[in-house]
Design a protein around this motif. Sequence first.
Motif, PDB file in Angstrom:
ATOM      1  N   ALA A   1       0.831  -1.204   0.000  1.00 13.59           N
ATOM      2  CA  ALA A   1       0.000   0.000   0.000  1.00 13.59           C
ATOM      3  C   ALA A   1       0.864   1.253   0.000  1.00 13.59           C
ATOM      4  N   GLN A   2       2.127   1.139   0.415  1.00 20.86           N
ATOM      5  CA  GLN A   2       3.014   2.292   0.433  1.00 20.86           C
ATOM      6  C   GLN A   2       3.318   2.743  -0.988  1.00 20.86           C
ATOM      7  N   GLN A   3       3.279   4.043  -1.187  1.00 12.35           N
ATOM      8  CA  GLN A   3       3.540   4.598  -2.507  1.00 12.35           C
ATOM      9  C   GLN A   3       5.043   4.676  -2.756  1.00 12.35           C
ATOM     10  N   ILE A   4       5.470   4.201  -3.899  1.00 11.83           N
ATOM     11  CA  ILE A   4       6.876   4.317  -4.279  1.00 11.83           C
ATOM     12  C   ILE A   4       7.144   5.757  -4.677  1.00 11.83           C
ATOM     13  N   LYS A   5       8.218   6.315  -4.164  1.00 15.73           N
ATOM     14  CA  LYS A   5       8.558   7.703  -4.471  1.00 15.73           C
ATOM     15  C   LYS A   5       9.550   7.752  -5.636  1.00 15.73           C
ATOM     16  N   GLY A   6       9.460   8.802  -6.407  1.00 19.96           N
ATOM     17  CA  GLY A   6      10.344   8.962  -7.557  1.00 19.96           C
ATOM     18  C   GLY A   6       9.911   8.103  -8.727  1.00 19.96           C
ATOM     19  N   ILE A   7      10.779   7.986  -9.717  1.00 14.13           N
ATOM     20  CA  ILE A   7      10.436   7.223 -10.916  1.00 14.13           C
ATOM     21  C   ILE A   7      10.268   5.748 -10.552  1.00 14.13           C
ATOM     22  N   THR A   8       9.393   5.075 -11.288  1.00  9.09           N
ATOM     23  CA  THR A   8       9.048   3.701 -10.949  1.00  9.09           C
ATOM     24  C   THR A   8       9.181   2.785 -12.159  1.00  9.09           C
ATOM     25  N   GLY A   9       9.110   1.500 -11.894  1.00  7.02           N
ATOM     26  CA  GLY A   9       9.142   0.501 -12.952  1.00  7.02           C
ATOM     27  C   GLY A   9       9.681  -0.800 -12.401  1.00  7.02           C
TER      28      GLY A   9
ATOM     29  N   GLN B   1      -2.160  23.091 -19.246  1.00  5.63           N
ATOM     30  CA  GLN B   1      -2.867  22.166 -18.352  1.00  5.63           C
ATOM     31  C   GLN B   1      -2.269  20.780 -18.586  1.00  5.63           C
ATOM     32  N   CYS B   2      -1.267  20.420 -17.799  1.00  3.36           N
ATOM     33  CA  CYS B   2      -0.471  19.234 -18.136  1.00  3.36           C
ATOM     34  C   CYS B   2      -0.308  18.300 -16.947  1.00  3.36           C
ATOM     35  N   ASN B   3      -0.265  17.018 -17.269  1.00  2.10           N
ATOM     36  CA  ASN B   3       0.113  15.988 -16.305  1.00  2.10           C
ATOM     37  C   ASN B   3       1.447  15.395 -16.754  1.00  2.10           C
ATOM     38  N   ILE B   4       2.345  15.239 -15.817  1.00  2.00           N
ATOM     39  CA  ILE B   4       3.641  14.626 -16.124  1.00  2.00           C
ATOM     40  C   ILE B   4       3.917  13.555 -15.078  1.00  2.00           C
ATOM     41  N   ALA B   5       4.269  12.359 -15.547  1.00  2.00           N
ATOM     42  CA  ALA B   5       4.431  11.232 -14.627  1.00  2.00           C
ATOM     43  C   ALA B   5       5.690  10.440 -14.947  1.00  2.00           C
ATOM     44  N   ASN B   6       6.248   9.806 -13.903  1.00  2.00           N
ATOM     45  CA  ASN B   6       7.362   8.864 -14.038  1.00  2.00           C
ATOM     46  C   ASN B   6       8.500   9.465 -14.865  1.00  2.00           C
ATOM     47  N   SER B   7       8.927  10.652 -14.489  1.00  2.00           N
ATOM     48  CA  SER B   7       9.924  11.395 -15.266  1.00  2.00           C
ATOM     49  C   SER B   7      11.016  11.937 -14.353  1.00  2.00           C
ATOM     50  N   ILE B   8      12.148  12.304 -14.960  1.00  2.00           N
ATOM     51  CA  ILE B   8      13.321  12.676 -14.165  1.00  2.00           C
ATOM     52  C   ILE B   8      14.060  13.844 -14.798  1.00  2.00           C
TER      53      ILE B   8
ATOM     54  N   ILE C   1       8.043  11.808  -9.736  1.00  2.00           N
ATOM     55  CA  ILE C   1       9.111  12.561 -10.389  1.00  2.00           C
ATOM     56  C   ILE C   1      10.378  12.456  -9.543  1.00  2.00           C
ATOM     57  N   THR C   2      11.525  12.359 -10.192  1.00  2.00           N
ATOM     58  CA  THR C   2      12.810  12.427  -9.504  1.00  2.00           C
ATOM     59  C   THR C   2      13.561  13.644 -10.019  1.00  2.00           C
ATOM     60  N   LEU C   3      13.943  14.518  -9.095  1.00  4.65           N
ATOM     61  CA  LEU C   3      14.717  15.709  -9.415  1.00  4.65           C
ATOM     62  C   LEU C   3      16.040  15.584  -8.680  1.00  4.65           C
TER      63      LEU C   3
ATOM     64  N   ARG D   1      15.913   4.627 -10.001  1.00  3.66           N
ATOM     65  CA  ARG D   1      14.834   4.161  -9.142  1.00  3.66           C
ATOM     66  C   ARG D   1      15.341   4.134  -7.698  1.00  3.66           C
ATOM     67  N   LYS D   2      14.444   4.410  -6.786  1.00  3.82           N
ATOM     68  CA  LYS D   2      14.820   4.486  -5.382  1.00  3.82           C
ATOM     69  C   LYS D   2      15.027   3.098  -4.783  1.00  3.82           C
ATOM     70  N   LYS D   3      16.070   2.972  -3.969  1.00  3.66           N
ATOM     71  CA  LYS D   3      16.236   1.760  -3.172  1.00  3.66           C
ATOM     72  C   LYS D   3      15.146   1.738  -2.104  1.00  3.66           C
ATOM     73  N   ILE D   4      14.478   0.621  -1.960  1.00  4.81           N
ATOM     74  CA  ILE D   4      13.294   0.580  -1.108  1.00  4.81           C
ATOM     75  C   ILE D   4      13.601   0.418   0.372  1.00  4.81           C
ATOM     76  N   ASN D   5      14.855   0.190   0.729  1.00  4.96           N
ATOM     77  CA  ASN D   5      15.159  -0.048   2.151  1.00  4.96           C
ATOM     78  C   ASN D   5      15.646   1.189   2.865  1.00  4.96           C
ATOM     79  N   ASN D   6      15.530   2.376   2.251  1.00  7.34           N
ATOM     80  CA  ASN D   6      15.946   3.599   2.923  1.00  7.34           C
ATOM     81  C   ASN D   6      14.951   3.987   4.021  1.00  7.34           C
ATOM     82  N   VAL D   7      15.460   4.626   5.059  1.00 11.38           N
ATOM     83  CA  VAL D   7      14.604   5.059   6.165  1.00 11.38           C
ATOM     84  C   VAL D   7      14.838   6.538   6.420  1.00 11.38           C
ATOM     85  N   VAL D   8      13.905   7.166   7.088  1.00 13.29           N
ATOM     86  CA  VAL D   8      14.021   8.589   7.393  1.00 13.29           C
ATOM     87  C   VAL D   8      15.159   8.805   8.377  1.00 13.29           C
ATOM     88  N   THR D   9      16.026   9.812   8.096  1.00 13.27           N
ATOM     89  CA  THR D   9      17.167  10.058   8.971  1.00 13.27           C
ATOM     90  C   THR D   9      17.103  11.398   9.657  1.00 13.27           C
ATOM     91  N   SER D  10      16.224  12.295   9.201  1.00 15.02           N
ATOM     92  CA  SER D  10      16.163  13.617   9.825  1.00 15.02           C
ATOM     93  C   SER D  10      14.766  14.186   9.666  1.00 15.02           C
TER      94      SER D  10
END
Length: 425
Positions: A20-28, A252-259, A300-302, A414-423
Amino acid sequence: MKKKVLVAIISLSIFTTVNAQQIKGITGENNWFSNWTNFKPSTTDYNDASQLLTGTISTNLKLTKSNTYRLVGIVYVTNNAVLTIEPGTVIRGDKETCGTLVITKGSKIMAEGSATDPIVFTSNNNISERRPGDWGGIVILGEAPINKIGGVSYLDFNFDPTVSYYGGQDINNNSGIIKYVRIEYAGRKINALKELNGLSLAGVGKNTKIEFIQISFSNDDSFECYGGEVNFNNLISYRATDDDFDFTQGAQCNIANSIAIRNPYSSDISGSRCFEIDSYDKIENADVSKKLTKIIANNITLVNTEDNNQGLVREAVYIKEKSYFTLNNSIVDGFSPCVLLENKIGANPSNLAKINILGLQINRCNGLVLSETATNNPDLLNWYNGDTFSLEFTAFNNTELFFQSDIKKSPDFRKKINNVVTSSY
């Protein structure tokens, strides 16, 4: 028996929670950069041109992979003609004549490459001589609404005014398809104050398909939208001199899964951002009864690839007054700050309700949302510090945050899924 049932229920509950957790950044499921992208175009040996592409195209034309084309001067596709480009075709923009491709209102470009055989627009210069701005770029003029007075406008690119207007009432306007396409070294300077972009979309409608496009080393913006309604997917902007994604004139634009992959040493003195959002160039040119710019960006990943102490790293997103911007489930890495608001945007609820940043991971950023008017910053801090926005603040280096952040290898952001909040903020 009861124990077995309990274990099964607990296992299912854990599985459901994780998914149920949403993946952050670009996905695939796989790295969608594979095969079709090129992060080292300066070392790629393209075939010499065997055909010239020049003048006006007023009837249907097909470009084939068996030829390499040299784009000479401003080439207009007019008279409702369709320009079709086969997968694997290479078009090389001429430097001396500012090779530029313009798809005019009613005409179409059908440039559908594949992951294993992309279409490439690149510089005609030799390997050691390629630079940002070697040629013009691609311009598509459509019939979708813009918010300029009169509903029709012209781009200030020294084009023929008889065919270079855009805007209309057709939200569903279809200007074709650009898919699995690379655009390299575009953005030629027109005059002291104006450059072309990698891909300029003016009044383009939502039935136009824009996806899986990599724009590298543009001398101005990578992607710029002047009004219209477009859905973008799987875009890559790499080392643009100016902005990565620029929206204006009521887009009026939607942009998805982009970097956007920025490097501080590829930047403009006027200020270069991943996103620049505004509703008009000058208020006196705008019809304020029409739609204001509204951009919704998901996954999006910036990312800024290098640190420096020369003040070259700026905000990731710059928003001007009367514009709507939503950024969801995204990663912003290495900027100062994450978002900057124009000084005309007051820190009051009616203004801030137009700007939503939801479910973001803010990594190595110096500040979240700041204003050009510093006295607004305490109120902004208060507004965005609530739990409503679900923001995470971290300080990972890029090797910890992404699967592969080294551009010299096979990048996978793509983001590594095992990262945790540090600050916390």
